[in-house]
Design an enzyme around this catalytic site. Structure first.
Site, PDB file in Angstrom:
ATOM      1  N   GLU A 165     -16.083  39.700  -7.153  1.00 46.67           N
ATOM      2  CA  GLU A 165     -16.438  38.414  -7.774  1.00 46.67           C
ATOM      3  C   GLU A 165     -16.182  38.365  -9.274  1.00 46.67           C
ATOM      4  O   GLU A 165     -17.081  38.063 -10.066  1.00 46.67           O
ATOM      5  CB  GLU A 165     -17.904  38.079  -7.446  1.00 46.67           C
ATOM      6  CG  GLU A 165     -18.129  37.998  -5.949  1.00 46.67           C
ATOM      7  CD  GLU A 165     -19.591  37.789  -5.546  1.00 46.67           C
ATOM      8  OE1 GLU A 165     -20.435  37.622  -6.445  1.00 46.67           O
ATOM      9  OE2 GLU A 165     -19.877  37.789  -4.339  1.00 46.67           O
ATOM     10  N   ASN A 206     -12.115  41.362  -4.648  1.00 43.52           N
ATOM     11  CA  ASN A 206     -12.791  40.573  -3.608  1.00 43.52           C
ATOM     12  C   ASN A 206     -13.529  39.417  -4.283  1.00 43.52           C
ATOM     13  O   ASN A 206     -14.151  39.603  -5.329  1.00 43.52           O
ATOM     14  CB  ASN A 206     -13.805  41.516  -2.916  1.00 43.52           C
ATOM     15  CG  ASN A 206     -14.399  40.973  -1.650  1.00 43.52           C
ATOM     16  OD1 ASN A 206     -13.669  40.520  -0.769  1.00 43.52           O
ATOM     17  ND2 ASN A 206     -15.721  41.020  -1.530  1.00 43.52           N
ATOM     18  N   HIS A 242     -17.465  32.816   2.794  1.00 39.43           N
ATOM     19  CA  HIS A 242     -18.808  32.297   3.092  1.00 39.43           C
ATOM     20  C   HIS A 242     -18.681  30.773   3.151  1.00 39.43           C
ATOM     21  O   HIS A 242     -18.770  30.085   2.137  1.00 39.43           O
ATOM     22  CB  HIS A 242     -19.805  32.721   2.010  1.00 39.43           C
ATOM     23  CG  HIS A 242     -20.082  34.187   2.014  1.00 39.43           C
ATOM     24  ND1 HIS A 242     -20.749  34.798   3.059  1.00 39.43           N
ATOM     25  CD2 HIS A 242     -19.775  35.171   1.139  1.00 39.43           C
ATOM     26  CE1 HIS A 242     -20.850  36.102   2.810  1.00 39.43           C
ATOM     27  NE2 HIS A 242     -20.257  36.352   1.652  1.00 39.43           N
ATOM     28  N   GLU A 271     -16.055  38.685   4.432  1.00 39.54           N
ATOM     29  CA  GLU A 271     -17.489  38.415   4.575  1.00 39.54           C
ATOM     30  C   GLU A 271     -17.730  37.098   5.322  1.00 39.54           C
ATOM     31  O   GLU A 271     -18.607  36.314   4.969  1.00 39.54           O
ATOM     32  CB  GLU A 271     -18.156  38.354   3.184  1.00 39.54           C
ATOM     33  CG  GLU A 271     -17.918  39.590   2.348  1.00 39.54           C
ATOM     34  CD  GLU A 271     -18.660  39.594   1.020  1.00 39.54           C
ATOM     35  OE1 GLU A 271     -19.591  38.777   0.832  1.00 39.54           O
ATOM     36  OE2 GLU A 271     -18.325  40.425   0.167  1.00 39.54           O
ATOM     37  N   ASP A 273     -18.840  34.022   7.246  1.00 42.08           N
ATOM     38  CA  ASP A 273     -19.909  33.342   7.979  1.00 42.08           C
ATOM     39  C   ASP A 273     -19.785  31.850   7.693  1.00 42.08           C
ATOM     40  O   ASP A 273     -19.109  31.439   6.753  1.00 42.08           O
ATOM     41  CB  ASP A 273     -21.318  33.900   7.696  1.00 42.08           C
ATOM     42  CG  ASP A 273     -21.690  33.997   6.238  1.00 42.08           C
ATOM     43  OD1 ASP A 273     -21.052  33.320   5.403  1.00 42.08           O
ATOM     44  OD2 ASP A 273     -22.640  34.740   5.921  1.00 42.08           O
TER      45      ASP A 273
HETATM   46  O1  G3I Z   1     -34.458  46.322  -0.946  1.00 42.21           O
HETATM   47  C1  G3I Z   1     -35.356  45.325  -1.443  1.00 42.21           C
HETATM   48  C2  G3I Z   1     -36.731  45.516  -0.872  1.00 42.21           C
HETATM   49  O2  G3I Z   1     -37.248  46.752  -1.285  1.00 42.21           O
HETATM   50  C3  G3I Z   1     -37.605  44.357  -1.329  1.00 42.21           C
HETATM   51  O3  G3I Z   1     -38.857  44.465  -0.704  1.00 42.21           O
HETATM   52  C4  G3I Z   1     -37.018  43.037  -0.965  1.00 42.21           C
HETATM   53  C5  G3I Z   1     -37.816  41.866  -1.492  1.00 42.21           C
HETATM   54  O4  G3I Z   1     -37.014  40.760  -1.815  1.00 42.21           O
HETATM   55  O5  G3I Z   1     -35.707  42.949  -1.521  1.00 42.21           O
HETATM   56  C6  G3I Z   1     -34.838  43.966  -1.065  1.00 42.21           C
HETATM   57  O6  G3I Z   1     -33.579  43.784  -1.660  1.00 42.21           O
HETATM   58  C7  G3I Z   1     -32.795  42.724  -1.146  1.00 42.21           C
HETATM   59  C8  G3I Z   1     -31.469  43.298  -0.719  1.00 42.21           C
HETATM   60  O7  G3I Z   1     -30.608  42.269  -0.298  1.00 42.21           O
HETATM   61  C9  G3I Z   1     -31.606  44.281   0.427  1.00 42.21           C
HETATM   62  O8  G3I Z   1     -32.094  43.638   1.562  1.00 42.21           O
HETATM   63  C10 G3I Z   1     -32.612  41.703  -2.244  1.00 42.21           C
HETATM   64  O9  G3I Z   1     -33.830  41.073  -2.551  1.00 42.21           O
HETATM   65  C11 G3I Z   1     -31.610  40.678  -1.793  1.00 42.21           C
HETATM   66  O10 G3I Z   1     -31.292  39.828  -2.896  1.00 42.21           O
HETATM   67  C12 G3I Z   1     -30.336  41.368  -1.336  1.00 42.21           C
HETATM   68  O11 G3I Z   1     -29.471  40.346  -0.882  1.00 42.21           O
HETATM   69  C13 G3I Z   1     -28.135  40.760  -0.702  1.00 42.21           C
HETATM   70  C14 G3I Z   1     -27.212  39.966  -1.614  1.00 42.21           C
HETATM   71  O12 G3I Z   1     -25.878  40.357  -1.384  1.00 42.21           O
HETATM   72  C15 G3I Z   1     -27.522  40.175  -3.066  1.00 42.21           C
HETATM   73  O13 G3I Z   1     -26.631  39.436  -3.848  1.00 42.21           O
HETATM   74  C16 G3I Z   1     -27.748  40.508   0.729  1.00 42.21           C
HETATM   75  O14 G3I Z   1     -28.533  41.328   1.595  1.00 42.21           O
HETATM   76  C17 G3I Z   1     -26.268  40.812   0.912  1.00 42.21           C
HETATM   77  O15 G3I Z   1     -25.884  40.447   2.206  1.00 42.21           O
HETATM   78  C18 G3I Z   1     -25.487  40.018  -0.098  1.00 42.21           C
HETATM   79  O16 G3I Z   1     -24.115  40.273   0.053  1.00 42.21           O
HETATM   80  C19 G3I Z   1     -23.240  39.576  -0.827  1.00 42.21           C
HETATM   81  C20 G3I Z   1     -22.037  40.454  -1.053  1.00 42.21           C
HETATM   82  O17 G3I Z   1     -22.429  41.711  -1.548  1.00 42.21           O
HETATM   83  C21 G3I Z   1     -21.057  39.816  -1.996  1.00 42.21           C
HETATM   84  N1  G3I Z   1     -20.691  38.510  -1.536  1.00 42.21           N
HETATM   85  C22 G3I Z   1     -21.801  37.609  -1.260  1.00 42.21           C
HETATM   86  C23 G3I Z   1     -22.743  38.247  -0.255  1.00 42.21           C
HETATM   87  C24 G3I Z   1     -23.851  37.291   0.116  1.00 42.21           C
HETATM   88  O18 G3I Z   1     -24.653  37.027  -0.984  1.00 42.21           O
END
Ligand code: G3I
Length: 512
Positions: A165, A206, A242, A271, A273
């Site tokens: 990004e 990416n 996305h 990615e 969806d």
């Molecule tokens: O691990 C913590 C956990 O300890 C905590 O309790 C919880 C509370 O919110 O958060 C957890 O972390 C989360 C993490 O995913 C793991 O599940 C974060 O809050 C959450 O923001 C994070 O979201 C991820 C996101 O990227 C962050 O930008 C998504 O799972 C993940 O699928 C998403 O993936 C991104 C790609 O990397 C790049 N392209 C976009 C895509 C979708 O946003």
């Protein structure tokens, strides 16, 4: 003139890219079928076409046995959704932790899957210490991080999203600690460090919203062209994809992929969806199916598109609801791990011969009827009235369909305004634009292309009248009398000189 229903063209499979080619070869050597058998998995169907089909996954989900059973069997490639990101792998400077990522690579190894590493350099999920570094230390911290992680995963990760990004929506570079310290040179530096650490990994940039032609994909195109000119190690561009049913399908995705491929790069859908406003309904799911299908078809049509990764395969573990409240249902399988219509649509696009007609049967059973809404063929507007009719026995997903009305622009401006004046579908559903013909023909140097943002057409149903209008931006006059698709008829009649396309393939009409 006789009505001709053009045959759907068979798709020539592209030359397999390196990895996917190896998979196809393995199938052949094992005596596997050249054509996909009905019970094949998504990945097997893709591999028969020289591609992979993969899914993102994440550590917490791996304790769900029903989930992992499908993850391990249906998909040939995995991307860790979070566990290879910087905040996980180097939470404090020089303190590396690859435990979570290793769980994913172990799972993949046990299931014969390849792994896409995601991601080495990204502005998000970046531990606070990186943003606090003096600018003079940023490059070393970045290359140290890349070196440690890419070295650790040598042999386990086949491709890396080295930089994720890098762009804003308008195509300017996104601000990040890396950009602030180094300008856009951080990208070349990151790619060089990744190549030095793992010369065998395929290295990607990416981003999202670069699937179609537009300012952001133009910026990515200019960047990668410059990097290649400078001899920077770069193998491909990842298009996240996305998508959302309410925002329409990316403009000219296939052509956009092709221009990157023409630079000698691989392209991957990384990615995928397709989210929607909840609750889901049949029309939204039909639109979603068509988007999944169109992405798959675009990838198969571009020789250098190496594969597709969905951003997890089930709604149960989607990132969407927490990021876009009120939206969801974005994945191929529902919360209960049951396949949705989009799953069947992808299978069909991948060449599955056994969808039992569940996915719309013969999508070519369409015709268009036309009348001229214009009693002045010499004035400054063209006013076609169109009706699209489903002559088949199964529903047709309207977002798959486009209609072309061919005309000559005559003298004056070569830019156009287009309007939908009335349609029982609602003009908000109807898309319209003018495009120039690559090779002008008698009576045609442009066409009005009409499409649909949503909905489906039941067997025997008609869209009803769609009243369209176009003019040149300088409002100069047309001479419609010689236009290829024009007739003077003011009552609706079958129109063999107007084209209908499903998924970009002609199903009705004779092209000029
Ligand atoms: O691990 C913590 C956990 O300890 C905590 O309790 C919880 C509370 O919110 O958060 C957890 O972390 C989360 C993490 O995913 C793991 O599940 C974060 O809050 C959450 O923001 C994070 O979201 C991820 C996101 O990227 C962050 O930008 C998504 O799972 C993940 O699928 C998403 O993936 C991104 C790609 O990397 C790049 N392209 C976009 C895509 C979708 O946003």
């Amino acid at each position: 003139m006789n009505l001709v229903k053009l045959c759907r063209q068979s798709r020539a499979p592209g030359l397999p890219a390196l990895l996917a080619g190896a998979l196809a070869l393995a199938t052949t050597l094992a005596g596997g079928p050249a054509a996909a058998a009905p019970q094949d998995t998504l990945h097997e169907l893709a591999a028969a076409q020289g591609r992979y089909f993969g899914s993102a996954t994440d550590n917490p989900e791996l304790s769900d046995a029903a989930y992992t059973a499908r993850l391990g069997s249906e998909f040939g490639q995995l991307t860790p959704g979070n566990s290879m990101k910087w905040d996980t792998t180097e939470p404090a400077r020089g303190r590396f932790d690859f435990a979570k990522g290793d769980v994913i690579t172990d799972f993949a190894r046990q299931h014969g899957q390849t792994v896409r590493g995601h991601t080495l350099v990204w502005h998000s999920q970046l531990p606070g210490w990186v943003g606090s570094l003096p600018p003079a230390q940023v490059e070393t911290a970045m290359t140290d991080h890349i070196t440690a992680e890419a070295t650790h995963y040598r042999g386990a990760v086949t491709a890396w999203d080295v930089v994720n990004e890098p762009f804003n929506e308008d195509g300017t570079f996104r601000t990040s600690p890396f950009y602030t310290a180094l300008g856009s040179d951080y990208i070349a530096s990151a790619l060089r460090a990744a190549h030095a650490a793992d010369p065998d990994a395929r290295l990607y940039l990416n981003d999202y919203n670069i699937e179609g032609l537009g300012a952001k994909s133009d910026a990515m195109y200019a960047l990668v062209r410059d990097l290649l000119d400078e001899g920077v190690p770069l193998d491909g561009v990842g298009m996240q994809a996305h998508l959302a049913v309410q925002y329409g399908f990316p403009y000219e995705m296939r052509a956009n992929m092709q221009r990157f491929a023409d630079l000698g790069l691989d392209v991957a859908v990384t990615e995928l969806d397709v989210r929607m406003q909840l609750p889901a309904d049949a029309a939204k799911l039909a639109t979603q199916s068509s988007y999944y299908r169109q992405v798959t078809e675009a990838c198969l049509a571009v020789e250098r598109c190496v594969g597709i990764t969905v951003w997890d395969y089930t709604d149960k573990y989607s990132w969407v609801p927490s990021t876009f409240p009120g939206e969801g249902a974005a994945n191929l399988y529902d919360d209960g791990l049951l396949p949705k219509p989009a799953y069947t649509a992808v299978r069909t696009a991948l060449g599955d011969e056994d969808d039992g007609g569940e996915n719309g049967g013969d999508p070519g059973a369409l015709k268009v009827r036309y009348r001229s809404g214009d009693s002045s063929p010499g004035d400054n507007q063209i006013k076609p009235g169109l009706q699209l009719v489903n002559t088949g026995t199964t529903p047709v997903s309207l977002p798959d369909v486009t209609v072309r009305y061919w005309f000559t622009g005559d003298n004056g401006a070569s830019t156009y305004g287009t309007w939908c004046d009335w349609s029982p579908l609602g003009c908000a559903t109807v898309t319209h634009r003018v495009a120039a013909l690559g090779s002008p023909a008698a009576g045609a140097d442009h066409y009005l292309e009409v499409g649909f943002g949503s909905g489906s057409l039941a067997p025997g149903a008609s869209t009803g009248e769609i009243q369209l209008r176009l003019s040149k931006t300088d409002w100069s006059d047309f001479d419609e009398s010689d236009d290829y698709s024009h007739t003077t008829g003011t009552s609706y009649a079958d129109a063999p000189k107007i084209g209908v396309y499903v998924g970009g393939e002609p199903v009705w009409g004779i092209e000029p």
